[in-house]
Design a protein around this motif. Sequence first.
Motif, PDB file in Angstrom:
ATOM      1  N   ARG A 109     -47.840  15.426  22.138  1.00 22.69           N
ATOM      2  CA  ARG A 109     -47.864  16.143  23.856  1.00 22.69           C
ATOM      3  C   ARG A 109     -47.598  14.566  24.714  1.00 22.69           C
ATOM      4  NH1 ARG A 109     -46.268  19.686  27.473  1.00 22.69           N
ATOM      5  NH2 ARG A 109     -46.280  19.495  29.134  1.00 22.69           N
ATOM      6  N   GLN A 110     -46.953  13.799  25.297  1.00 26.83           N
ATOM      7  CA  GLN A 110     -47.391  12.206  25.636  1.00 26.83           C
ATOM      8  C   GLN A 110     -46.426  12.774  27.323  1.00 26.83           C
ATOM      9  OE1 GLN A 110     -44.627  12.136  23.435  1.00 26.83           O
ATOM     10  NE2 GLN A 110     -46.295  12.167  21.781  1.00 26.83           N
ATOM     11  N   ASP A 111     -48.470  12.852  28.438  1.00 33.39           N
ATOM     12  CA  ASP A 111     -47.720  13.583  29.557  1.00 33.39           C
ATOM     13  C   ASP A 111     -47.190  12.331  29.905  1.00 33.39           C
ATOM     14  OD1 ASP A 111     -47.950  16.479  29.150  1.00 33.39           O
ATOM     15  OD2 ASP A 111     -50.020  16.402  29.097  1.00 33.39           O
ATOM     16  N   ALA A 117     -52.619  10.324  30.864  1.00 38.33           N
ATOM     17  CA  ALA A 117     -52.657  11.409  31.042  1.00 38.33           C
ATOM     18  C   ALA A 117     -54.500  11.513  31.877  1.00 38.33           C
ATOM     19  CB  ALA A 117     -53.062  12.241  30.214  1.00 38.33           C
TER      20      ALA A 117
END
Length: 100
Positions: A25-27, A83
């Motif tokens: 996941r890339q927030d 993040a």
Amino acid sequence: MFQIIWIIIAGLVIGLLARLILRGRQDIPLWLTAVLGIVGALVGNVIASAIGVRHTGGIDWIRHVLQVGVALALVAAVAPLWATRHTHGDHHNRHTAGRL
């Protein structure tokens, strides 16, 4: 004006492709994805020119792979930093809420 819109759209597509290829996941926000895609496209073009494959007959697949590859590296480097920064900021704000 249309060139700026095209640059933003191409950067967004390249950035989204990089995020799709990258595992996990890339927030990061959509605007940052577009910025990283634009930078990836520019650096990919420079690399393609340096190795002599920027303009070829037909579709410039090597140039596009370089663009997405650079954007992938940028997303991989920036997403954890974003993040960490974002999470740290939220943590700090929760503890200082209501204080003057």
